[in-house]
Design a protein around this motif. Structure first.
Motif, PDB file in Angstrom:
ATOM      1  N   ILE A  61     -52.656  12.775  17.740  1.00  4.07           N
ATOM      2  CA  ILE A  61     -53.547  13.890  17.421  1.00  4.07           C
ATOM      3  C   ILE A  61     -54.438  14.190  18.625  1.00  4.07           C
ATOM      4  O   ILE A  61     -54.595  13.368  19.517  1.00  4.07           O
ATOM      5  CB  ILE A  61     -54.446  13.574  16.199  1.00  4.07           C
ATOM      6  N   GLU A  62     -55.014  15.362  18.627  1.00  2.05           N
ATOM      7  CA  GLU A  62     -55.942  15.714  19.700  1.00  2.05           C
ATOM      8  C   GLU A  62     -57.266  14.984  19.469  1.00  2.05           C
ATOM      9  O   GLU A  62     -57.878  15.115  18.408  1.00  2.05           O
ATOM     10  CB  GLU A  62     -56.178  17.220  19.741  1.00  2.05           C
ATOM     11  N   VAL A  63     -57.685  14.206  20.457  1.00  2.00           N
ATOM     12  CA  VAL A  63     -58.978  13.523  20.407  1.00  2.00           C
ATOM     13  C   VAL A  63     -59.599  13.603  21.793  1.00  2.00           C
ATOM     14  O   VAL A  63     -58.958  13.289  22.788  1.00  2.00           O
ATOM     15  CB  VAL A  63     -58.849  12.032  19.998  1.00  2.00           C
ATOM     16  N   SER A  64     -60.838  14.044  21.835  1.00  2.00           N
ATOM     17  CA  SER A  64     -61.640  14.058  23.057  1.00  2.00           C
ATOM     18  C   SER A  64     -63.099  13.983  22.605  1.00  2.00           C
ATOM     19  O   SER A  64     -63.371  14.052  21.400  1.00  2.00           O
ATOM     20  CB  SER A  64     -61.384  15.338  23.873  1.00  2.00           C
ATOM     21  N   PRO A  65     -64.052  13.877  23.521  1.00  2.00           N
ATOM     22  CA  PRO A  65     -65.445  13.869  23.088  1.00  2.00           C
ATOM     23  C   PRO A  65     -65.863  15.135  22.332  1.00  2.00           C
ATOM     24  O   PRO A  65     -66.832  15.113  21.578  1.00  2.00           O
ATOM     25  CB  PRO A  65     -66.220  13.736  24.402  1.00  2.00           C
ATOM     26  N   TYR A  66     -65.114  16.220  22.499  1.00  2.00           N
ATOM     27  CA  TYR A  66     -65.439  17.467  21.807  1.00  2.00           C
ATOM     28  C   TYR A  66     -64.663  17.647  20.504  1.00  2.00           C
ATOM     29  O   TYR A  66     -64.906  18.589  19.761  1.00  2.00           O
ATOM     30  CB  TYR A  66     -65.198  18.660  22.716  1.00  2.00           C
ATOM     31  N   ILE A  67     -63.723  16.752  20.221  1.00  2.00           N
ATOM     32  CA  ILE A  67     -62.986  16.773  18.951  1.00  2.00           C
ATOM     33  C   ILE A  67     -62.654  15.320  18.594  1.00  2.00           C
ATOM     34  O   ILE A  67     -61.566  14.822  18.832  1.00  2.00           O
ATOM     35  CB  ILE A  67     -61.739  17.696  18.987  1.00  2.00           C
ATOM     36  N   THR A  68     -63.640  14.628  18.035  1.00  3.76           N
ATOM     37  CA  THR A  68     -63.558  13.179  17.844  1.00  3.76           C
ATOM     38  C   THR A  68     -62.695  12.759  16.654  1.00  3.76           C
ATOM     39  O   THR A  68     -62.179  11.648  16.651  1.00  3.76           O
ATOM     40  CB  THR A  68     -64.962  12.574  17.676  1.00  3.76           C
ATOM     41  N   GLN A  69     -62.571  13.613  15.661  1.00  2.00           N
ATOM     42  CA  GLN A  69     -61.745  13.352  14.475  1.00  2.00           C
ATOM     43  C   GLN A  69     -62.010  11.973  13.871  1.00  2.00           C
ATOM     44  O   GLN A  69     -61.079  11.245  13.475  1.00  2.00           O
ATOM     45  CB  GLN A  69     -60.262  13.531  14.809  1.00  2.00           C
ATOM     46  N   CYS A  70     -63.284  11.597  13.781  1.00  5.05           N
ATOM     47  CA  CYS A  70     -63.667  10.249  13.327  1.00  5.05           C
ATOM     48  C   CYS A  70     -63.101   9.888  11.962  1.00  5.05           C
ATOM     49  O   CYS A  70     -62.603   8.776  11.773  1.00  5.05           O
ATOM     50  CB  CYS A  70     -65.185  10.109  13.335  1.00  5.05           C
ATOM     51  N   GLU A  71     -63.170  10.803  10.998  1.00  2.86           N
ATOM     52  CA  GLU A  71     -62.673  10.502   9.649  1.00  2.86           C
ATOM     53  C   GLU A  71     -61.173  10.227   9.676  1.00  2.86           C
ATOM     54  O   GLU A  71     -60.696   9.271   9.055  1.00  2.86           O
ATOM     55  CB  GLU A  71     -62.984  11.661   8.699  1.00  2.86           C
ATOM     56  N   LEU A  72     -60.417  11.042  10.401  1.00  4.37           N
ATOM     57  CA  LEU A  72     -58.966  10.852  10.479  1.00  4.37           C
ATOM     58  C   LEU A  72     -58.623   9.560  11.224  1.00  4.37           C
ATOM     59  O   LEU A  72     -57.732   8.813  10.813  1.00  4.37           O
ATOM     60  CB  LEU A  72     -58.305  12.058  11.153  1.00  4.37           C
ATOM     61  N   VAL A  73     -59.348   9.282  12.298  1.00  4.02           N
ATOM     62  CA  VAL A  73     -59.131   8.034  13.045  1.00  4.02           C
ATOM     63  C   VAL A  73     -59.400   6.834  12.140  1.00  4.02           C
ATOM     64  O   VAL A  73     -58.605   5.885  12.101  1.00  4.02           O
ATOM     65  CB  VAL A  73     -60.007   7.985  14.321  1.00  4.02           C
ATOM     66  N   ASP A  74     -60.496   6.875  11.384  1.00  3.53           N
ATOM     67  CA  ASP A  74     -60.811   5.778  10.463  1.00  3.53           C
ATOM     68  C   ASP A  74     -59.720   5.613   9.399  1.00  3.53           C
ATOM     69  O   ASP A  74     -59.341   4.496   9.051  1.00  3.53           O
ATOM     70  CB  ASP A  74     -62.168   6.005   9.785  1.00  3.53           C
ATOM     71  N   TYR A  75     -59.230   6.733   8.879  1.00  5.29           N
ATOM     72  CA  TYR A  75     -58.167   6.679   7.866  1.00  5.29           C
ATOM     73  C   TYR A  75     -56.912   6.030   8.455  1.00  5.29           C
ATOM     74  O   TYR A  75     -56.305   5.161   7.828  1.00  5.29           O
ATOM     75  CB  TYR A  75     -57.859   8.085   7.333  1.00  5.29           C
ATOM     76  N   CYS A  76     -56.532   6.475   9.640  1.00  3.77           N
ATOM     77  CA  CYS A  76     -55.347   5.891  10.295  1.00  3.77           C
ATOM     78  C   CYS A  76     -55.543   4.400  10.529  1.00  3.77           C
ATOM     79  O   CYS A  76     -54.659   3.594  10.196  1.00  3.77           O
ATOM     80  CB  CYS A  76     -55.060   6.603  11.617  1.00  3.77           C
ATOM     81  N   ASN A  77     -56.691   4.026  11.085  1.00  4.79           N
ATOM     82  CA  ASN A  77     -56.960   2.604  11.337  1.00  4.79           C
ATOM     83  C   ASN A  77     -56.902   1.802  10.048  1.00  4.79           C
ATOM     84  O   ASN A  77     -56.360   0.694  10.025  1.00  4.79           O
ATOM     85  CB  ASN A  77     -58.312   2.422  12.020  1.00  4.79           C
ATOM     86  N   GLY A  78     -57.456   2.341   8.974  1.00  2.00           N
ATOM     87  CA  GLY A  78     -57.455   1.655   7.684  1.00  2.00           C
ATOM     88  C   GLY A  78     -56.075   1.488   7.085  1.00  2.00           C
ATOM     89  O   GLY A  78     -55.860   0.663   6.204  1.00  2.00           O
ATOM     90  N   ASN A  79     -55.124   2.295   7.565  1.00  2.00           N
ATOM     91  CA  ASN A  79     -53.759   2.224   7.059  1.00  2.00           C
ATOM     92  C   ASN A  79     -52.781   1.659   8.083  1.00  2.00           C
ATOM     93  O   ASN A  79     -51.561   1.769   7.914  1.00  2.00           O
ATOM     94  CB  ASN A  79     -53.298   3.617   6.596  1.00  2.00           C
ATOM     95  N   GLY A  80     -53.316   1.063   9.149  1.00  2.00           N
ATOM     96  CA  GLY A  80     -52.466   0.426  10.143  1.00  2.00           C
ATOM     97  C   GLY A  80     -51.642   1.393  10.971  1.00  2.00           C
ATOM     98  O   GLY A  80     -50.564   1.043  11.446  1.00  2.00           O
ATOM     99  N   ILE A  81     -52.134   2.614  11.126  1.00  2.00           N
ATOM    100  CA  ILE A  81     -51.446   3.634  11.918  1.00  2.00           C
ATOM    101  C   ILE A  81     -52.191   3.786  13.246  1.00  2.00           C
ATOM    102  O   ILE A  81     -53.391   4.069  13.263  1.00  2.00           O
ATOM    103  CB  ILE A  81     -51.411   4.991  11.173  1.00  2.00           C
ATOM    104  N   VAL A  82     -51.494   3.568  14.344  1.00  2.00           N
ATOM    105  CA  VAL A  82     -52.103   3.704  15.670  1.00  2.00           C
ATOM    106  C   VAL A  82     -52.392   5.166  15.941  1.00  2.00           C
ATOM    107  O   VAL A  82     -51.555   6.037  15.691  1.00  2.00           O
ATOM    108  CB  VAL A  82     -51.165   3.148  16.765  1.00  2.00           C
ATOM    109  N   VAL A  83     -53.587   5.448  16.454  1.00  2.00           N
ATOM    110  CA  VAL A  83     -53.933   6.810  16.856  1.00  2.00           C
ATOM    111  C   VAL A  83     -53.668   6.939  18.347  1.00  2.00           C
ATOM    112  O   VAL A  83     -54.116   6.121  19.144  1.00  2.00           O
ATOM    113  CB  VAL A  83     -55.411   7.144  16.548  1.00  2.00           C
ATOM    114  N   GLU A  84     -52.912   7.969  18.691  1.00  2.00           N
ATOM    115  CA  GLU A  84     -52.595   8.274  20.081  1.00  2.00           C
ATOM    116  C   GLU A  84     -53.203   9.636  20.384  1.00  2.00           C
ATOM    117  O   GLU A  84     -52.872  10.626  19.738  1.00  2.00           O
ATOM    118  CB  GLU A  84     -51.079   8.300  20.261  1.00  2.00           C
ATOM    119  N   ALA A  85     -54.124   9.674  21.352  1.00  2.00           N
ATOM    120  CA  ALA A  85     -54.845  10.909  21.668  1.00  2.00           C
ATOM    121  C   ALA A  85     -54.081  11.750  22.671  1.00  2.00           C
ATOM    122  O   ALA A  85     -53.807  11.308  23.778  1.00  2.00           O
ATOM    123  CB  ALA A  85     -56.225  10.577  22.234  1.00  2.00           C
TER     124      ALA A  85
END
Length: 185
Positions: free
Chosen positions: A66-90
């Motif tokens: 997913i798109e992640v940068s300091p201007y689009i942090t997507q914290c909720e989605l990152v937390d959801y992925c982490n909680g489900n064992g899914i690696v986030v790739e920015a």
């Protein structure tokens, strides 16, 4: 192997998109289980897309690009992925030059504090958040520089300050100003 979009672009037919995701994912699972691919994942999936995919699948996605940068942090989605064992790739971690993140005053001040360039500060911020990153560059010196992020650590206060820069600003907004994949049912 990544499923690039969660459905047909611009469609609001949730049932049809869910069916399409399930059918494609079943093929991905076959490839994974047969050893033809070592990992399967998705790209541009929002939480609602992941929830239905997880309910429909045998093998969960290993990565969500997913798109992640300091201007689009997507914290909720990152937390959801982490909680489900899914690696986030920015993807687009440096804002693809389109967002202005590379000239942000806070980030500029942190370059002086840490004796690193803005790209290195951003990539280190992602690393400390547990996010894998894909910085795009064809410049060999910049590629080397992008790897030089392991000899410093950003303080917790500065990590928070960088995260607080969030504007939900995508580098690839569509005509309607929508983050990629957000309008797909």
């Amino acid at each position: 192997l990544l499923m690039h979009w969660p459905g047909q672009w611009g469609t609001t037919d949730e049932a049809a998109n869910r069916k399409l995701r399930k059918e494609i994912w079943e093929v991905f699972e076959e490839y994974y289980e047969s050893g033809k691919v070592r990992a399967i994942g998705v790209s541009n999936y929002h939480k609602r897309h992941l929830e239905t995919l997880l309910a429909d699948c045998k093998v969960k996605p290993m990565v969500n690009q997913i798109e992640v940068s300091p201007y689009i942090t997507q914290c909720e989605l990152v937390d959801y992925c982490n909680g489900n064992g899914i690696v986030v790739e920015a993807w687009g971690p440096l804002g693809s030059g389109a967002t202005g993140v590379l000239s942000d005053p806070l980030l500029k001040s942190l370059t002086e504090k840490y004796k690193k360039n803005i790209g290195q500060v951003i990539l280190r911020w992602l690393f400390q958040r547990g996010i894998c990153s894909l910085p795009k560059s064809s410049n060999e010196d910049r590629m080397r520089s992008n790897l030089d992020i392991f000899d410093f650590e950003i303080s917790p206060e500065d990590m928070t300050s960088i995260s607080n820069l969030n504007k939900d600003l995508s580098s690839s907004l569509g005509e309607e100003g929508v983050v990629p994949g957000a309008d797909i049912a």
